[in-house]
Design an enzyme around this catalytic site. Structure first.
Site, PDB file in Angstrom:
ATOM      1  N   CYS A 264       0.804  -1.238   0.000  1.00 54.52           N
ATOM      2  CA  CYS A 264       0.000   0.000   0.000  1.00 54.52           C
ATOM      3  C   CYS A 264       0.828   1.275   0.000  1.00 54.52           C
ATOM      4  O   CYS A 264       0.332   2.338  -0.360  1.00 54.52           O
ATOM      5  CB  CYS A 264      -0.947   0.002   1.189  1.00 54.52           C
ATOM      6  SG  CYS A 264      -2.124  -1.347   1.134  1.00 54.52           S
TER       7      CYS A 264
ATOM      8  N   HIS B 244      -2.939   7.213   2.573  1.00 54.34           N
ATOM      9  CA  HIS B 244      -3.420   5.950   1.991  1.00 54.34           C
ATOM     10  C   HIS B 244      -4.894   5.764   2.342  1.00 54.34           C
ATOM     11  O   HIS B 244      -5.291   5.907   3.503  1.00 54.34           O
ATOM     12  CB  HIS B 244      -2.577   4.788   2.510  1.00 54.34           C
ATOM     13  CG  HIS B 244      -3.144   3.456   2.137  1.00 54.34           C
ATOM     14  ND1 HIS B 244      -3.608   3.181   0.864  1.00 54.34           N
ATOM     15  CD2 HIS B 244      -3.353   2.328   2.879  1.00 54.34           C
ATOM     16  CE1 HIS B 244      -4.060   1.936   0.841  1.00 54.34           C
ATOM     17  NE2 HIS B 244      -3.925   1.412   2.037  1.00 54.34           N
TER      18      HIS B 244
ATOM     19  N   ASN C 250     -10.363   0.421  -0.661  1.00 51.69           N
ATOM     20  CA  ASN C 250      -8.901   0.389  -0.514  1.00 51.69           C
ATOM     21  C   ASN C 250      -8.280  -0.218  -1.769  1.00 51.69           C
ATOM     22  O   ASN C 250      -8.419  -1.413  -2.025  1.00 51.69           O
ATOM     23  CB  ASN C 250      -8.539  -0.440   0.724  1.00 51.69           C
ATOM     24  CG  ASN C 250      -7.032  -0.504   0.970  1.00 51.69           C
ATOM     25  OD1 ASN C 250      -6.232  -0.154   0.103  1.00 51.69           O
ATOM     26  ND2 ASN C 250      -6.652  -0.982   2.143  1.00 51.69           N
TER      27      ASN C 250
HETATM   28  C1  LIG Z   1     -10.415  -4.106   9.334  1.00 50.73           C
HETATM   29  C2  LIG Z   1     -11.129  -3.195  10.315  1.00 50.73           C
HETATM   30  C3  LIG Z   1     -12.099  -2.303   9.574  1.00 50.73           C
HETATM   31  C4  LIG Z   1     -11.924  -4.049  11.296  1.00 50.73           C
HETATM   32  O1  LIG Z   1     -12.579  -3.202  12.234  1.00 50.73           O
HETATM   33  P1  LIG Z   1     -12.575  -3.587  13.783  1.00 50.73           P
HETATM   34  O2  LIG Z   1     -13.336  -2.531  14.476  1.00 50.73           O
HETATM   35  O3  LIG Z   1     -11.132  -3.773  14.178  1.00 50.73           O
HETATM   36  O4  LIG Z   1     -13.390  -4.924  13.790  1.00 50.73           O
HETATM   37  P2  LIG Z   1     -12.974  -6.319  14.433  1.00 50.73           P
HETATM   38  O5  LIG Z   1     -12.018  -7.031  13.541  1.00 50.73           O
HETATM   39  O6  LIG Z   1     -12.585  -6.097  15.860  1.00 50.73           O
HETATM   40  O7  LIG Z   1     -14.352  -7.060  14.450  1.00 50.73           O
HETATM   41  C5  LIG Z   1     -15.409  -6.684  15.333  1.00 50.73           C
HETATM   42  C6  LIG Z   1     -16.541  -7.639  15.157  1.00 50.73           C
HETATM   43  O8  LIG Z   1     -17.123  -7.427  13.866  1.00 50.73           O
HETATM   44  C7  LIG Z   1     -17.163  -8.661  13.141  1.00 50.73           C
HETATM   45  N1  LIG Z   1     -16.952  -8.364  11.739  1.00 50.73           N
HETATM   46  C8  LIG Z   1     -15.800  -8.392  11.040  1.00 50.73           C
HETATM   47  N2  LIG Z   1     -16.041  -8.059   9.764  1.00 50.73           N
HETATM   48  C9  LIG Z   1     -17.352  -7.818   9.669  1.00 50.73           C
HETATM   49  C10 LIG Z   1     -18.191  -7.442   8.625  1.00 50.73           C
HETATM   50  N3  LIG Z   1     -17.733  -7.201   7.381  1.00 50.73           N
HETATM   51  N4  LIG Z   1     -19.507  -7.273   8.862  1.00 50.73           N
HETATM   52  C11 LIG Z   1     -20.016  -7.496  10.078  1.00 50.73           C
HETATM   53  N5  LIG Z   1     -19.258  -7.867  11.132  1.00 50.73           N
HETATM   54  C12 LIG Z   1     -17.942  -8.024  10.921  1.00 50.73           C
HETATM   55  C13 LIG Z   1     -16.037  -9.487  13.736  1.00 50.73           C
HETATM   56  O9  LIG Z   1     -16.264 -10.860  13.527  1.00 50.73           O
HETATM   57  C14 LIG Z   1     -16.133  -9.103  15.194  1.00 50.73           C
HETATM   58  O10 LIG Z   1     -17.200  -9.824  15.769  1.00 50.73           O
HETATM   59  P3  LIG Z   1     -17.107 -10.367  17.282  1.00 50.73           P
HETATM   60  O11 LIG Z   1     -16.960  -9.142  18.120  1.00 50.73           O
HETATM   61  O12 LIG Z   1     -18.388 -11.081  17.472  1.00 50.73           O
HETATM   62  O13 LIG Z   1     -15.887 -11.231  17.319  1.00 50.73           O
HETATM   63  C15 LIG Z   1     -10.109  -2.326  11.100  1.00 50.73           C
HETATM   64  O14 LIG Z   1      -9.415  -3.135  12.002  1.00 50.73           O
HETATM   65  C16 LIG Z   1      -9.135  -1.612  10.199  1.00 50.73           C
HETATM   66  O15 LIG Z   1      -9.499  -0.762   9.413  1.00 50.73           O
HETATM   67  N6  LIG Z   1      -7.858  -1.921  10.339  1.00 50.73           N
HETATM   68  C17 LIG Z   1      -6.801  -1.291   9.524  1.00 50.73           C
HETATM   69  C18 LIG Z   1      -6.698  -1.967   8.210  1.00 50.73           C
HETATM   70  C19 LIG Z   1      -5.712  -1.254   7.318  1.00 50.73           C
HETATM   71  O16 LIG Z   1      -5.610  -0.053   7.362  1.00 50.73           O
HETATM   72  N7  LIG Z   1      -4.950  -1.966   6.551  1.00 50.73           N
HETATM   73  C20 LIG Z   1      -3.942  -1.310   5.753  1.00 50.73           C
HETATM   74  C21 LIG Z   1      -3.207  -2.288   5.008  1.00 50.73           C
HETATM   75  S1  LIG Z   1      -3.810  -2.312   3.381  1.00 50.73           S
END
Ligand SMILES: CC(C)(COP(=O)(O)OP(=O)(O)OC[C@H]1O[C@@H](n2cnc3c(N)ncnc32)[C@H](O)[C@@H]1OP(=O)(O)O)[C@@H](O)C(=O)NCCC(=O)NCCS
Length: 334
Positions: free
Chosen positions: A133, A258, A288
């Site tokens: 990225c 990004h 993304n």
């Molecule tokens: C990926 C991202 C959006 C996830 O958000 P989050 O708030 O961390 O969510 P979590 O992974 O903790 O998941 C929370 C809950 O939602 C659920 N969940 C995950 N994806 C889901 C979806 N698409 N729809 C509904 N629920 C979802 C999970 O299973 C979890 O459930 P649980 O609490 O019952 O276990 C976030 O972590 C993020 O943006 N991270 C940075 C990624 C990034 O910038 N990458 C750059 C490299 S390219």
């Protein structure tokens, strides 16, 4: 025997000039996005998710997904053609092509070679860079340094990704984030540098936080760790970028970070004191697109007349590696 050697103190009558180190400036920007729109409601029919969860956790409403006809090289070429047209020059002037990508399905020839051939460029240097990225900002820095060193005069710098080809479409934690597309800058040698020194590096403890690897060849990430790093560490590096570039934050027209998540972009802008400037939020409608995200957002806004000319903007990217890179780039002069 006569000694023809000039005396040590004798100066040549016409001394060779000191080599001049030039800078580079952006003279045009272009992009390409596939026509297929995938909305959050479409995803509700594919995995256990919903529009509200996606919007509140990421800010994304819809994204573009490549059709069979869209490959990394074809998308890169389309963005390059758009950038060349925007710059008002032809491929004949290009002597360097750098493509940032981590999703090309062909190892050789590289994407830059394909782009060169597709454009009919005479015989440019053509190289790919894979820094996931943050690849585009790395590529921009490499092209700028080649121009500074005098080994290139006019460069196409492209970010192009087909993340949909490395996505597990049954994994709701990743498939709602990703998208496809390409963005490109035309960079030309300039007396007054429009691209600053780069600030770049890696965070070794996060090496395995974002991976595309065998046997599945699918994108997997530790989203929480990346999110935590972005909220706690990105602003420090972004701030250092502006200082290293010789600017102050007050001089920034705004921020192109990004486009991973609106919940990262907005706090980053706040931490940097840039919330009241222009802050790219293309992730909302483009998702993304990894290395393509910054040039894609920039090109769309530049071509729509939403960016002031000749104004410094902070470009800052992070992602797989785990790598980050930032620099200050001025928008084209007009
Ligand atoms: C990926 C991202 C959006 C996830 O958000 P989050 O708030 O961390 O969510 P979590 O992974 O903790 O998941 C929370 C809950 O939602 C659920 N969940 C995950 N994806 C889901 C979806 N698409 N729809 C509904 N629920 C979802 C999970 O299973 C979890 O459930 P649980 O609490 O019952 O276990 C976030 O972590 C993020 O943006 N991270 C940075 C990624 C990034 O910038 N990458 C750059 C490299 S390219």
């Amino acid at each position: 025997m006569t000694d023809q050697t000039p005396a040590a103190t004798e100066r040549p009558s016409s001394p060779r000039p000191e080599p001049t180190r030039h800078g580079s400036e952006i003279i045009g920007a272009g992009c390409y996005q596939p026509s297929k729109v995938l909305t959050n409601h479409d995803l509700e029919g594919m995995v256990e998710t919903n529009d509200e969860w996606i919007r509140t956790r990421t800010g994304i409403r819809e994204r573009r997904i490549a059709g069979d006809e869209d490959t990394v090289p074809t998308m890169a070429t389309a963005a390059a053609e758009d950038a060349l047209a925007n710059a008002g020059i032809t491929a004949a002037a290009v002597d360097l092509i750098v493509v940032a990508t981590c999703t090309s399905d062909q190892r050789s020839p590289n994407t830059a070679g394909r782009v060169s051939n597709n454009l009919g460029a005479p015989s440019p240097v053509a190289m790919d860079i894979n820094v996931a990225c943050s690849g585009f900002v790395h590529a921009l820095a490499v092209a700028d340094q080649a121009i500074q060193a005098g080994t290139a005069t006019t460069a196409l710098v492209i970010g192009a990704e087909k993340l949909s080809s490395v996505t597990d479409w049954t994994d709701r934690s990743t498939c709602i984030l990703i998208a496809d597309g390409a963005g490109a800058f035309v960079l030309r040698r300039a007396e007054r540098p429009g691209v600053s020194a780069v600030t770049w590096g890696t965070e070794p403890e996060l090496t395995d936080a974002v991976v595309i690897e065998p046997p599945t060849n699918k994108f997997v990430q530790d989203g929480k760790s990346v999110f935590k790093w972005a909220i706690s560490s990105a602003a420090g590096y972004a701030s250092k970028t502006v200082t290293n570039a010789g600017y102050t934050m007050d001089q920034m027209g705004g921020l192109f970070s990004h486009q991973a998540n609106l919940r990262i972009i907005e706090p980053l802008a706040r931490q940097l004191g840039l919330s009241d400037r222009i802050v790219a939020t293309d992730v909302v409608t483009s998702g993304n697109t990894s290395a393509a995200s910054i040039p894609l957002a920039f090109a769309k806004m530049w071509q729509a007349g939403e960016l002031p000319a000749d104004t410094p903007f902070l470009l800052f990217a992070f992602g797989g590696g785990f790598s980050y890179a930032g620099l200050v780039a001025r928008t084209p002069r007009a």
